[in-house]
Motif scaffolding. Structure first.
Motif, mmCIF file in Angstrom:
data_model
loop_
_atom_site.group_PDB
_atom_site.id
_atom_site.type_symbol
_atom_site.label_atom_id
_atom_site.label_comp_id
_atom_site.label_asym_id
_atom_site.label_seq_id
_atom_site.Cartn_x
_atom_site.Cartn_y
_atom_site.Cartn_z
ATOM 1 N N SER A 268 0.824 -1.207 0.000
ATOM 2 C CA SER A 268 0.000 0.000 0.000
ATOM 3 C C SER A 268 0.859 1.257 0.000
ATOM 4 O O SER A 268 0.556 2.231 -0.704
ATOM 5 N N VAL A 269 1.943 1.259 0.778
ATOM 6 C CA VAL A 269 2.865 2.401 0.751
ATOM 7 C C VAL A 269 3.432 2.558 -0.660
ATOM 8 O O VAL A 269 3.445 3.659 -1.218
ATOM 9 N N MET A 270 3.875 1.452 -1.245
ATOM 10 C CA MET A 270 4.469 1.512 -2.589
ATOM 11 C C MET A 270 3.464 2.029 -3.613
ATOM 12 O O MET A 270 3.831 2.759 -4.531
ATOM 13 N N LYS A 271 2.205 1.697 -3.452
ATOM 14 C CA LYS A 271 1.158 2.142 -4.373
ATOM 15 C C LYS A 271 0.856 3.635 -4.204
ATOM 16 O O LYS A 271 0.592 4.338 -5.174
ATOM 17 N N ASN A 272 0.877 4.121 -2.963
ATOM 18 C CA ASN A 272 0.426 5.483 -2.665
ATOM 19 C C ASN A 272 1.524 6.527 -2.530
ATOM 20 O O ASN A 272 1.254 7.720 -2.669
ATOM 21 N N ALA A 273 2.752 6.129 -2.246
ATOM 22 C CA ALA A 273 3.807 7.067 -1.842
ATOM 23 C C ALA A 273 4.077 8.177 -2.863
ATOM 24 O O ALA A 273 4.167 9.345 -2.495
ATOM 25 N N ALA A 274 4.213 7.821 -4.117
ATOM 26 C CA ALA A 274 4.660 8.800 -5.110
ATOM 27 C C ALA A 274 3.615 9.861 -5.433
ATOM 28 O O ALA A 274 3.949 11.028 -5.631
ATOM 29 N N ASP A 275 2.353 9.473 -5.471
ATOM 30 C CA ASP A 275 1.318 10.373 -5.991
ATOM 31 C C ASP A 275 0.337 10.902 -4.958
ATOM 32 O O ASP A 275 -0.598 11.607 -5.303
ATOM 33 N N ALA A 276 0.520 10.555 -3.699
ATOM 34 C CA ALA A 276 -0.412 10.999 -2.661
ATOM 35 C C ALA A 276 -0.388 12.521 -2.524
ATOM 36 O O ALA A 276 0.660 13.149 -2.581
ATOM 37 N N ALA A 277 -1.561 13.088 -2.348
ATOM 38 C CA ALA A 277 -1.695 14.537 -2.167
ATOM 39 C C ALA A 277 -1.243 14.915 -0.760
ATOM 40 O O ALA A 277 -1.139 14.061 0.125
ATOM 41 N N LEU A 278 -0.982 16.189 -0.560
ATOM 42 C CA LEU A 278 -0.601 16.715 0.758
ATOM 43 C C LEU A 278 -1.786 17.412 1.386
ATOM 44 O O LEU A 278 -2.365 18.332 0.802
ATOM 45 N N ASP A 279 -2.154 16.983 2.582
ATOM 46 C CA ASP A 279 -3.185 17.645 3.391
ATOM 47 C C ASP A 279 -2.428 18.298 4.547
ATOM 48 O O ASP A 279 -2.114 17.647 5.553
ATOM 49 N N ASP A 280 -2.101 19.580 4.397
ATOM 50 C CA ASP A 280 -1.290 20.295 5.378
ATOM 51 C C ASP A 280 -2.181 20.861 6.480
ATOM 52 O O ASP A 280 -2.844 21.864 6.287
ATOM 53 N N GLN A 281 -2.186 20.197 7.615
ATOM 54 C CA GLN A 281 -2.958 20.639 8.769
ATOM 55 C C GLN A 281 -2.056 21.254 9.829
ATOM 56 O O GLN A 281 -2.496 21.484 10.952
ATOM 57 N N SER A 282 -0.806 21.535 9.463
ATOM 58 C CA SER A 282 0.175 22.010 10.455
ATOM 59 C C SER A 282 -0.114 23.409 10.978
ATOM 60 O O SER A 282 0.380 23.774 12.042
ATOM 61 N N ALA A 283 -0.898 24.190 10.262
ATOM 62 C CA ALA A 283 -1.195 25.536 10.726
ATOM 63 C C ALA A 283 -2.474 25.586 11.549
ATOM 64 O O ALA A 283 -2.780 26.594 12.154
ATOM 65 N N VAL A 284 -3.190 24.469 11.591
ATOM 66 C CA VAL A 284 -4.448 24.395 12.334
ATOM 67 C C VAL A 284 -4.130 24.268 13.817
ATOM 68 O O VAL A 284 -3.318 23.445 14.217
ATOM 69 N N SER A 285 -4.764 25.069 14.625
ATOM 70 C CA SER A 285 -4.518 25.021 16.073
ATOM 71 C C SER A 285 -5.362 23.974 16.728
ATOM 72 O O SER A 285 -6.470 23.788 16.439
#
Length: 113
Positions: free
Chosen positions: A96-113
Motif C-alpha cells: 500500500s505504501v508503494m502504491k500510494n507514496a509517489a502520488d499521494a496529495a498533501l493535506d497540510d494541517q500544520s497551521a491548524v490550532s
C-alpha cells in the motif's frame, strides 16, 4: 479516493506526517521533525523511497508482531508502520505504501490550532 500525506504540528511544536491509504487508514508514520520544512523534506523522501522495495526493512517486534520501517537512500529511517497481526498483513501494508507514496496529495494541517 487516493492516498494522502497528512502533515500536523504536535503539541510540543514539532512536526510529523502520516501517509494514509485511500481508505483513510494510516500506513506509514514519520519521525518527529523540528521544522515544517524538515517534515516536507521527509515527505519528499517517502515519495522517492517508498516506491523502492529495497527501502523497506521487514521486522518483528519483541512481542512477535510484524512491522516495517522505510529508509532513505542515506539509511535514515523516515517512517514506520503500525504493528500488524501477521506477516501477510505487514506485506500488504508495504504494498500500500508503494502504491500510494509517489502520488499521494498533501493535506497540510500544520497551521491548524
Amino acid at each position: 479516493m487516493a492516498g494522502k500525506y497528512v502533515l500536523k504540528k504536535a503539541k510540543n511544536g514539532k512536526f510529523f506526517f502520516n501517509l494514509q491509504a485511500s481508505n483513510g487508514q494510516p500506513i506509514l508514520s514519520s519521525e518527529m521533525y523540528e521544522s515544517r520544512a524538515g517534515a516536507l523534506s521527509g515527505i519528499d523522501s517517502v515519495r522517492k523511497n517508498g516506491v523502492l522495495e529495497t527501502s523497506f526493512d521487514r521486522l518483528i517486534a519483541k512481542d512477535g508482531s510484524p512491522y516495517f520501517t522505510l529508509k532513505a537512500a542515506n539509511g535514515h529511517i523516515v517512517g514506520h508502520s503500525e504493528m500488524y497481526s501477521s506477516v501477510a498483513a505487514r506485506d500488504n501494508g508495504i504494498a500500500s505504501v508503494m502504491k500510494n507514496a509517489a502520488d499521494a496529495a498533501l493535506d497540510d494541517q500544520s497551521a491548524v490550532s
